[in-house]
Scaffold this motif. Structure first.
Motif, PDB file in Angstrom:
ATOM      1  N   ILE A   6       0.862  -1.180   0.000  1.00 19.23           N
ATOM      2  CA  ILE A   6       0.000   0.000   0.000  1.00 19.23           C
ATOM      3  C   ILE A   6       0.895   1.225   0.000  1.00 19.23           C
ATOM      4  O   ILE A   6       1.839   1.317   0.795  1.00 19.23           O
ATOM      5  CB  ILE A   6      -0.933   0.015   1.220  1.00 19.23           C
ATOM      6  N   THR A   7       0.607   2.132  -0.909  1.00 17.76           N
ATOM      7  CA  THR A   7       1.326   3.400  -0.991  1.00 17.76           C
ATOM      8  C   THR A   7       0.355   4.524  -0.676  1.00 17.76           C
ATOM      9  O   THR A   7      -0.776   4.522  -1.155  1.00 17.76           O
ATOM     10  CB  THR A   7       1.915   3.609  -2.404  1.00 17.76           C
ATOM     11  N   ILE A   8       0.814   5.457   0.143  1.00 18.95           N
ATOM     12  CA  ILE A   8       0.066   6.690   0.397  1.00 18.95           C
ATOM     13  C   ILE A   8       0.841   7.791  -0.318  1.00 18.95           C
ATOM     14  O   ILE A   8       1.956   8.138   0.073  1.00 18.95           O
ATOM     15  CB  ILE A   8      -0.043   7.013   1.906  1.00 18.95           C
ATOM     16  N   LEU A   9       0.262   8.311  -1.372  1.00 21.30           N
ATOM     17  CA  LEU A   9       0.870   9.366  -2.169  1.00 21.30           C
ATOM     18  C   LEU A   9       0.134  10.657  -1.860  1.00 21.30           C
ATOM     19  O   LEU A   9      -1.093  10.722  -2.015  1.00 21.30           O
ATOM     20  CB  LEU A   9       0.762   9.014  -3.662  1.00 21.30           C
ATOM     21  N   SER A  10       0.867  11.674  -1.416  1.00 23.97           N
ATOM     22  CA  SER A  10       0.178  12.886  -0.994  1.00 23.97           C
ATOM     23  C   SER A  10       0.979  14.144  -1.289  1.00 23.97           C
ATOM     24  O   SER A  10       2.182  14.097  -1.527  1.00 23.97           O
ATOM     25  CB  SER A  10      -0.134  12.819   0.503  1.00 23.97           C
ATOM     26  N   VAL A  11       0.262  15.251  -1.228  1.00 24.99           N
ATOM     27  CA  VAL A  11       0.849  16.571  -1.420  1.00 24.99           C
ATOM     28  C   VAL A  11       1.185  17.148  -0.046  1.00 24.99           C
ATOM     29  O   VAL A  11       0.364  17.115   0.875  1.00 24.99           O
ATOM     30  CB  VAL A  11      -0.135  17.517  -2.146  1.00 24.99           C
ATOM     31  N   GLY A  12       2.389  17.661   0.089  1.00 29.68           N
ATOM     32  CA  GLY A  12       2.793  18.317   1.333  1.00 29.68           C
ATOM     33  C   GLY A  12       3.338  17.344   2.352  1.00 29.68           C
ATOM     34  O   GLY A  12       3.221  16.128   2.217  1.00 29.68           O
ATOM     35  N   ASN A  13       3.958  17.911   3.371  1.00 28.06           N
ATOM     36  CA  ASN A  13       4.552  17.123   4.439  1.00 28.06           C
ATOM     37  C   ASN A  13       3.738  17.268   5.718  1.00 28.06           C
ATOM     38  O   ASN A  13       3.091  18.289   5.938  1.00 28.06           O
ATOM     39  CB  ASN A  13       5.988  17.581   4.702  1.00 28.06           C
ATOM     40  N   ILE A  14       3.806  16.246   6.545  1.00 23.96           N
ATOM     41  CA  ILE A  14       3.156  16.286   7.855  1.00 23.96           C
ATOM     42  C   ILE A  14       4.078  17.075   8.783  1.00 23.96           C
ATOM     43  O   ILE A  14       5.253  16.727   8.940  1.00 23.96           O
ATOM     44  CB  ILE A  14       2.923  14.862   8.401  1.00 23.96           C
ATOM     45  N   LYS A  15       3.546  18.086   9.409  1.00 24.12           N
ATOM     46  CA  LYS A  15       4.365  18.951  10.256  1.00 24.12           C
ATOM     47  C   LYS A  15       4.159  18.691  11.750  1.00 24.12           C
ATOM     48  O   LYS A  15       5.100  18.787  12.531  1.00 24.12           O
ATOM     49  CB  LYS A  15       4.059  20.407   9.930  1.00 24.12           C
ATOM     50  N   GLU A  16       2.943  18.371  12.158  1.00 20.21           N
ATOM     51  CA  GLU A  16       2.634  18.235  13.574  1.00 20.21           C
ATOM     52  C   GLU A  16       3.117  16.890  14.118  1.00 20.21           C
ATOM     53  O   GLU A  16       2.869  15.842  13.534  1.00 20.21           O
ATOM     54  CB  GLU A  16       1.121  18.375  13.812  1.00 20.21           C
ATOM     55  N   LYS A  17       3.782  16.936  15.274  1.00 19.13           N
ATOM     56  CA  LYS A  17       4.333  15.733  15.886  1.00 19.13           C
ATOM     57  C   LYS A  17       3.246  14.717  16.227  1.00 19.13           C
ATOM     58  O   LYS A  17       3.424  13.512  16.013  1.00 19.13           O
ATOM     59  CB  LYS A  17       5.132  16.096  17.135  1.00 19.13           C
ATOM     60  N   TYR A  18       2.112  15.168  16.745  1.00 20.80           N
ATOM     61  CA  TYR A  18       1.059  14.231  17.135  1.00 20.80           C
ATOM     62  C   TYR A  18       0.518  13.466  15.924  1.00 20.80           C
ATOM     63  O   TYR A  18       0.162  12.292  16.028  1.00 20.80           O
ATOM     64  CB  TYR A  18      -0.065  14.924  17.903  1.00 20.80           C
ATOM     65  N   LEU A  19       0.483  14.096  14.762  1.00 17.18           N
ATOM     66  CA  LEU A  19       0.054  13.397  13.551  1.00 17.18           C
ATOM     67  C   LEU A  19       1.136  12.425  13.085  1.00 17.18           C
ATOM     68  O   LEU A  19       0.835  11.301  12.681  1.00 17.18           O
ATOM     69  CB  LEU A  19      -0.287  14.395  12.443  1.00 17.18           C
ATOM     70  N   LYS A  20       2.384  12.849  13.152  1.00 10.76           N
ATOM     71  CA  LYS A  20       3.491  11.949  12.789  1.00 10.76           C
ATOM     72  C   LYS A  20       3.487  10.713  13.678  1.00 10.76           C
ATOM     73  O   LYS A  20       3.709   9.599  13.195  1.00 10.76           O
ATOM     74  CB  LYS A  20       4.828  12.676  12.912  1.00 10.76           C
ATOM     75  N   ASP A  21       3.241  10.923  14.977  1.00 11.93           N
ATOM     76  CA  ASP A  21       3.209   9.790  15.915  1.00 11.93           C
ATOM     77  C   ASP A  21       2.083   8.824  15.580  1.00 11.93           C
ATOM     78  O   ASP A  21       2.264   7.607  15.607  1.00 11.93           O
ATOM     79  CB  ASP A  21       3.056  10.288  17.358  1.00 11.93           C
ATOM     80  N   ALA A  22       0.910   9.358  15.270  1.00 14.23           N
ATOM     81  CA  ALA A  22      -0.234   8.504  14.919  1.00 14.23           C
ATOM     82  C   ALA A  22       0.038   7.747  13.610  1.00 14.23           C
ATOM     83  O   ALA A  22      -0.268   6.556  13.495  1.00 14.23           O
ATOM     84  CB  ALA A  22      -1.508   9.340  14.795  1.00 14.23           C
ATOM     85  N   ILE A  23       0.627   8.417  12.648  1.00 15.63           N
ATOM     86  CA  ILE A  23       0.967   7.789  11.371  1.00 15.63           C
ATOM     87  C   ILE A  23       1.969   6.657  11.598  1.00 15.63           C
ATOM     88  O   ILE A  23       1.821   5.561  11.043  1.00 15.63           O
ATOM     89  CB  ILE A  23       1.497   8.836  10.367  1.00 15.63           C
ATOM     90  N   LEU A  24       2.954   6.902  12.432  1.00 13.85           N
ATOM     91  CA  LEU A  24       3.946   5.873  12.738  1.00 13.85           C
ATOM     92  C   LEU A  24       3.293   4.670  13.418  1.00 13.85           C
ATOM     93  O   LEU A  24       3.579   3.521  13.073  1.00 13.85           O
ATOM     94  CB  LEU A  24       5.049   6.459  13.623  1.00 13.85           C
ATOM     95  N   GLU A  25       2.399   4.923  14.369  1.00 16.38           N
ATOM     96  CA  GLU A  25       1.723   3.836  15.079  1.00 16.38           C
ATOM     97  C   GLU A  25       0.892   2.970  14.125  1.00 16.38           C
ATOM     98  O   GLU A  25       0.989   1.745  14.129  1.00 16.38           O
ATOM     99  CB  GLU A  25       0.831   4.397  16.193  1.00 16.38           C
ATOM    100  N   TYR A  26       0.067   3.594  13.300  1.00 15.43           N
ATOM    101  CA  TYR A  26      -0.758   2.813  12.374  1.00 15.43           C
ATOM    102  C   TYR A  26       0.089   2.131  11.300  1.00 15.43           C
ATOM    103  O   TYR A  26      -0.232   1.033  10.857  1.00 15.43           O
ATOM    104  CB  TYR A  26      -1.870   3.664  11.761  1.00 15.43           C
ATOM    105  N   SER A  27       1.180   2.763  10.900  1.00 14.04           N
ATOM    106  CA  SER A  27       2.076   2.134   9.928  1.00 14.04           C
ATOM    107  C   SER A  27       2.654   0.844  10.499  1.00 14.04           C
ATOM    108  O   SER A  27       2.761  -0.161   9.792  1.00 14.04           O
ATOM    109  CB  SER A  27       3.215   3.087   9.549  1.00 14.04           C
ATOM    110  N   LYS A  28       3.048   0.880  11.771  1.00  8.64           N
ATOM    111  CA  LYS A  28       3.568  -0.332  12.422  1.00  8.64           C
ATOM    112  C   LYS A  28       2.497  -1.415  12.456  1.00  8.64           C
ATOM    113  O   LYS A  28       2.776  -2.580  12.180  1.00  8.64           O
ATOM    114  CB  LYS A  28       4.028  -0.018  13.844  1.00  8.64           C
ATOM    115  N   ARG A  29       1.272  -1.033  12.796  1.00  9.79           N
ATOM    116  CA  ARG A  29       0.185  -2.011  12.862  1.00  9.79           C
ATOM    117  C   ARG A  29      -0.098  -2.624  11.491  1.00  9.79           C
ATOM    118  O   ARG A  29      -0.316  -3.822  11.360  1.00  9.79           O
ATOM    119  CB  ARG A  29      -1.083  -1.356  13.404  1.00  9.79           C
ATOM    120  N   ILE A  30      -0.116  -1.795  10.462  1.00 10.48           N
ATOM    121  CA  ILE A  30      -0.409  -2.256   9.105  1.00 10.48           C
ATOM    122  C   ILE A  30       0.709  -3.154   8.584  1.00 10.48           C
ATOM    123  O   ILE A  30       0.453  -4.103   7.828  1.00 10.48           O
ATOM    124  CB  ILE A  30      -0.644  -1.054   8.163  1.00 10.48           C
ATOM    125  N   SER A  31       1.944  -2.895   9.006  1.00  4.94           N
ATOM    126  CA  SER A  31       3.084  -3.655   8.479  1.00  4.94           C
ATOM    127  C   SER A  31       2.986  -5.145   8.781  1.00  4.94           C
ATOM    128  O   SER A  31       3.650  -5.947   8.125  1.00  4.94           O
ATOM    129  CB  SER A  31       4.400  -3.087   9.010  1.00  4.94           C
TER     130      SER A  31
END
Length: 159
Positions: free
Chosen positions: A3-28
């Protein structure tokens, strides 16, 4: 399968980065996951409709260049089809099983996706008629992808 997530712009907020990292680990546990970000274009405060369309087209060109080959392309689009979590789980299962393809979810910038991108998509998915910040959509999308894998594997997950 990937699965690829292709998007415009970068994630700036730490809390969003943390949530993305957590779900990425779960999906892996179920699938490879990849993130591709392209740069967003500057937007003037009082941009005209023509300028807005031009920005979406420029961002769209970048997205199209970064689009992985051999992927079933799903645009996150307010005009797309709304699915339940079970419906998304079935859609993902169908793509992996019958299309024999990886999946690429495409998230536009703050102005959305241009027609140049929308016309190249295999499917248009709408999460809600409400507008969400495009950075937050990463988290919402990843949570639903994770939920879909749990559903497809008959594993419990909170409702």
């Amino acid at each position: 399968m990937k699965i690829t997530i292709l998007s415009v712009g970068n994630i700036k907020e730490k809390y969003l980065k943390d949530a993305i990292l957590e779900y990425s680990k779960r999906i892996s546990k179920y699938s490879k996951i990849e993130f591709i970000n392209v740069s967003d274009e500057p937007i003037m405060d009082n941009a005209s409709l023509k300028e807005i369309e031009g920005i979406k087209a420029k961002e769209g060109e970048k997205l199209l260049k970064a689009l992985p080959s051999n992927s079933y392309k799903i645009a996150l689009n307010l005009k797309g089809e709304m699915l339940s979590s079970e419906g998304l789980a079935n859609k993902i299962l169908n793509i992996f099983s019958y299309h024999n393809a990886n999946i690429c979810f495409v998230i536009g910038g703050s102005l959305g996706l241009g027609d140049n991108v929308l016309s190249k998509m295999d499917y248009h998915l709408c999460f809600s008629k409400m507008t969400f910040p495009h950075q937050l959509m990463h988290v919402i999308l990843l949570e639903q992808i994770y939920r879909a894998f749990k559903i497809n594997n008959n594993e419990t997950y909170h409702k």
